[in-house]
Design an enzyme around this catalytic site. Structure first.
Site, mmCIF file in Angstrom:
data_model
loop_
_atom_site.group_PDB
_atom_site.id
_atom_site.type_symbol
_atom_site.label_atom_id
_atom_site.label_comp_id
_atom_site.label_asym_id
_atom_site.label_seq_id
_atom_site.Cartn_x
_atom_site.Cartn_y
_atom_site.Cartn_z
ATOM 1 N N VAL A 148 0.869 -1.167 0.000
ATOM 2 C CA VAL A 148 0.000 0.000 0.000
ATOM 3 C C VAL A 148 0.905 1.216 0.000
ATOM 4 O O VAL A 148 1.906 1.257 0.724
ATOM 5 C CB VAL A 148 -0.902 0.026 1.255
ATOM 6 C CG1 VAL A 148 -1.816 1.240 1.230
ATOM 7 C CG2 VAL A 148 -1.695 -1.265 1.371
ATOM 8 N N CYS A 149 0.576 2.206 -0.847
ATOM 9 C CA CYS A 149 1.277 3.492 -0.802
ATOM 10 C C CYS A 149 2.777 3.268 -1.040
ATOM 11 O O CYS A 149 3.160 2.456 -1.876
ATOM 12 C CB CYS A 149 0.956 4.133 0.548
ATOM 13 S SG CYS A 149 1.296 5.885 0.713
ATOM 14 N N SER A 150 3.629 3.944 -0.282
ATOM 15 C CA SER A 150 5.073 3.819 -0.496
ATOM 16 C C SER A 150 5.618 2.470 -0.044
ATOM 17 O O SER A 150 6.819 2.214 -0.180
ATOM 18 C CB SER A 150 5.814 4.948 0.230
ATOM 19 O OG SER A 150 5.537 4.907 1.614
#
Lengths: 233, 233
Positions: free
Chosen positions: A105-107
């Site tokens: 998820v995300c970075s």
């Protein structure tokens, strides 16, 4: 044999990156007892997040050597610093050899990149950091989530909820995903509508992300140089 | 003077009920330093959630006697049992006297009800528990979130994110809310679309909620009888 879905926790990560998909997938064992869900960290002591809440894992890396599914949350500077955390990155690299799905998820996708999992793959991350993906051999894609073989990457923070429902469907079918969606009443109604990607604030926030990357990678000057050199913008 | 936004944590609550709005509101102090965000519990030791993750509050009830905003998460059986938790319900009741907003997510609205805050108000909760609201003097409303004076109640679990963006706008304006929405990339795309409220699974799940209420209120037979007597269905 029980299939283990393992979420990684490391200090400083973004709480919702972890908890969004965790809430979705934690409902799965009740519907399909062949699955269990754990949260894995360097230890099980409470650790910081990017909110005032501290989180505590249920298991250590050593206790979960061969999960069927791995989910890695992202965050700000602590996630960038964690690209040099060999206990975390090594666990991702080792578990990826046998896991059917390695998700982020995300970075968190940058952590998959540091583990060598994005080479030649389409992938995504938080919108403000997509320019970093080429440094890890990935082709950046502006989608809510991107599936490329066993690697499943989601966009920023809240995208982990959408990605997790897709993941449930991939593991057990759409009916199960719809039931879990109903359980968490995921019928989103953002009060001001969808994000307007042409709004001035999108461009205005970009320098903040560049500063975050510079600060977060201060201890890894070679990686910072490589990321900047590969920036396609 | 700093205005405190206080999230309640109690053991067994639903993790996303707390973390969804917490992630949104935790970004606020950076944009408006007149706010601070804390997570308040009976103690600051890690406590269980309805997932394998444990959470730890940043402050105790005693340390946060007069927040400007209170947010109370819900959950399953542990939330119903917590309706008899005078430390938690008393803190909600006392802080509500001066707080500008008392908000809840999911069955957290029942805790507001136990604190006497829903009498004569429109309110909502998780779709499977709306029938419980009349026992607390509330008029049940099937909306994503419901605002009635200082009381702001959200629907189930994920609705806390939408409610929190509305709350930010109420506190500081729509621009701030849109910036925070961009930060968490809240551009939801449920892979199977919105919830179909006419699908058979909605009715099929109803008995599970009734069993959960009976189990969760086993130690509070008078309240269970009152809730059943007030059920408008």
């Amino acid at each position: 044999m029980t299939k283990t879905i393992a979420f990684a926790f490391y200090p400083g990560c973004t709480a919702l990156d972890l908890v969004g998909p965790l809430q979705v997938l934690s409902g799965l064992p009740q519907l399909d007892p062949s699955y269990e869900v754990v949260v894995v960290g360097a230890d099980t002591a409470p650790g910081a997040t990017d909110t005032p809440l501290r989180l505590a894992a249920s298991h250590t890396y050593e206790e979960v050597p061969d999960p069927a599914v791995v989910v890695v949350p992202g965050g700000g500077e602590p996630t960038l610093a964690a690209l040099a955390d060999e206990a975390l990155v090594g666990w991702i690299r080792r578990t990826a050899r046998t896991a059917g799905t390695v998700a982020s998820v995300c970075s968190g996708s940058l952590l998959l990149g540091a583990a060598g999992l994005l080479e030649g793959r389409r992938a995504t991350t938080h919108w403000g950091l997509r320019w970093m993906l080429p440094a890890f051999g990935a082709e950046p894609v502006a989608e809510r989530w991107v599936e490329d073989g066993p690697v499943l990457t989601a966009a920023g923070v809240s995208a982990g909820i959408d990605m997790a429902l897709h993941l449930v469907a991939r593991l057990t079918g759409e009916e199960t995903a719809r039931t879990l969606q109903l359980g968490i009443e995921y019928d989103p109604r953002p009060p001001f509508g969808a994000i307007d990607w042409d709004a001035p604030r999108v461009a205005e926030l970009a320098p903040l992300f560049e500063k975050m990357v510079a600060d977060g990678l201060a201890g890894q000057p070679e990686l910072l140089a490589r990321v900047r050199a590969a920036d396609p913008r």
